[in-house]
Scaffold this motif. Structure first.
Motif, PDB file in Angstrom:
ATOM      1  N   GLN A 132     -17.437 -19.450  35.463  1.00  0.00           N
ATOM      2  CA  GLN A 132     -18.188 -20.599  36.702  1.00  0.00           C
ATOM      3  C   GLN A 132     -19.690 -20.358  35.585  1.00  0.00           C
ATOM      4  O   GLN A 132     -20.358 -20.144  35.556  1.00  0.00           O
ATOM      5  CB  GLN A 132     -18.609 -20.313  37.678  1.00  0.00           C
ATOM      6  N   GLY A 158      -8.652 -20.912  38.895  1.00  0.00           N
ATOM      7  CA  GLY A 158      -9.743 -21.730  40.213  1.00  0.00           C
ATOM      8  C   GLY A 158     -11.026 -21.276  40.595  1.00  0.00           C
ATOM      9  O   GLY A 158     -12.064 -21.104  39.807  1.00  0.00           O
ATOM     10  N   PHE A 159     -11.662 -20.269  42.099  1.00  0.00           N
ATOM     11  CA  PHE A 159     -12.494 -20.499  42.392  1.00  0.00           C
ATOM     12  C   PHE A 159     -12.762 -19.314  42.664  1.00  0.00           C
ATOM     13  O   PHE A 159     -14.127 -18.877  42.717  1.00  0.00           O
ATOM     14  CB  PHE A 159     -12.821 -21.896  43.867  1.00  0.00           C
ATOM     15  N   SER A 182     -13.655 -29.614  41.650  1.00  0.00           N
ATOM     16  CA  SER A 182     -13.169 -28.978  40.247  1.00  0.00           C
ATOM     17  C   SER A 182     -14.668 -28.042  39.720  1.00  0.00           C
ATOM     18  O   SER A 182     -14.267 -27.226  39.029  1.00  0.00           O
ATOM     19  CB  SER A 182     -12.788 -29.513  39.238  1.00  0.00           C
ATOM     20  N   ARG A 185     -14.943 -24.600  39.339  1.00  0.00           N
ATOM     21  CA  ARG A 185     -13.808 -23.599  38.497  1.00  0.00           C
ATOM     22  C   ARG A 185     -14.317 -22.223  37.451  1.00  0.00           C
ATOM     23  O   ARG A 185     -14.753 -23.599  36.316  1.00  0.00           O
ATOM     24  CB  ARG A 185     -12.898 -24.458  38.332  1.00  0.00           C
ATOM     25  N   HIS A 187     -13.293 -20.805  33.534  1.00  0.00           N
ATOM     26  CA  HIS A 187     -12.983 -21.167  32.347  1.00  0.00           C
ATOM     27  C   HIS A 187     -13.191 -20.583  31.518  1.00  0.00           C
ATOM     28  O   HIS A 187     -14.287 -19.937  32.268  1.00  0.00           O
ATOM     29  CB  HIS A 187     -13.385 -23.500  32.047  1.00  0.00           C
TER      30      HIS A 187
END
Length: 214
Positions: A132, A158-159, A182, A185, A187
């Motif tokens: 994140q 997602g989170f 978002s 999220r 990544h």
């Protein structure tokens, strides 16, 4: 947020609420962007940072702007100077700043003014694990991420780290913008596959624009 299917932004491809890929958005100006990347890295060379856990990152990094992001034994932080050299980061080129602001606006985030640009250089096998972006003061500000050179598979999850993640191919000139719902999220980038790109040779470059401080 804008209508991602608006004729005003025909290259927009939605990822999630508050997240979009602007396909080929930077392709026409990529050569100029790479010239500026070379100028920045001449002042602050690419460097493989060491994480707080003692691991050498596979991605080489430099920064430009009022602040730069880095990692060392003390942790992850933004600072006005490179801890490895003691020198201030190179100024952010106005062309970088204008592109980031324009793309943020196209994704529905008006008035974005980045104060930091992290430039990552990927060689074959280099990757970025799911993470994140949460070291910034104001999480209402979006992230703008520009891809140049070799294609890479972008993971957008997602989170929670264990949530399922979309996998999408990012190519030369693609720009991803995410914020709002978002913003936090997870990544990352899967290991880069070998190849040669006419603009960047055996590398992929990623310009990530943030607003580090209010």
């Amino acid at each position: 947020m804008l209508d991602f299917f608006s004729e005003d932004v025909p290259w927009a491809e939605p990822l999630a609420e508050g997240a979009v890929i602007l396909r080929r958005r930077a392709r026409d100006e990529a050569a100029g962007l790479m010239t500026l990347v070379s100028e920045v890295s001449a002042q602050n060379p690419f460097h493989h940072r060491i994480t707080p856990g003692g691991h050498r990152m596979s991605v080489a990094m430099t920064n430009c702007g009022n602040f730069g992001w880095s990692t060392d034994a003390r942790g992850y932080q933004y600072s006005v100077q490179d801890s490895a050299t003691g020198k201030r980061w190179p100024p952010m080129p106005e062309r970088f700043r204008a592109l980031a602001a324009a793309c943020a606006a196209e994704a529905g985030f008006e008035h974005f003014q980045p104060d930091a640009c992290l430039i990552n250089r990927y060689e074959p096998g280099a990757k970025m694990s799911l993470h994140q972006d949460k070291d910034e003061e104001d999480l209402r500000q979006p992230i703008v991420s520009v891809s140049l050179g070799l294609p890479a598979v972008f993971q957008f999850g997602g989170f929670e780290r264990g949530d399922a993640a979309q996998r999408v191919l990012l190519e030369h000139g693609d720009i991803v913008v995410w914020g709002g719902p978002s913003r936090l999220r997870f990544h990352g980038i899967l290991p880069l596959k070998p190849g040669i790109h006419p603009a960047t040779g055996a590398f992929r470059y990623n310009l990530t624009f943030r607003r580090a401080f209010r």
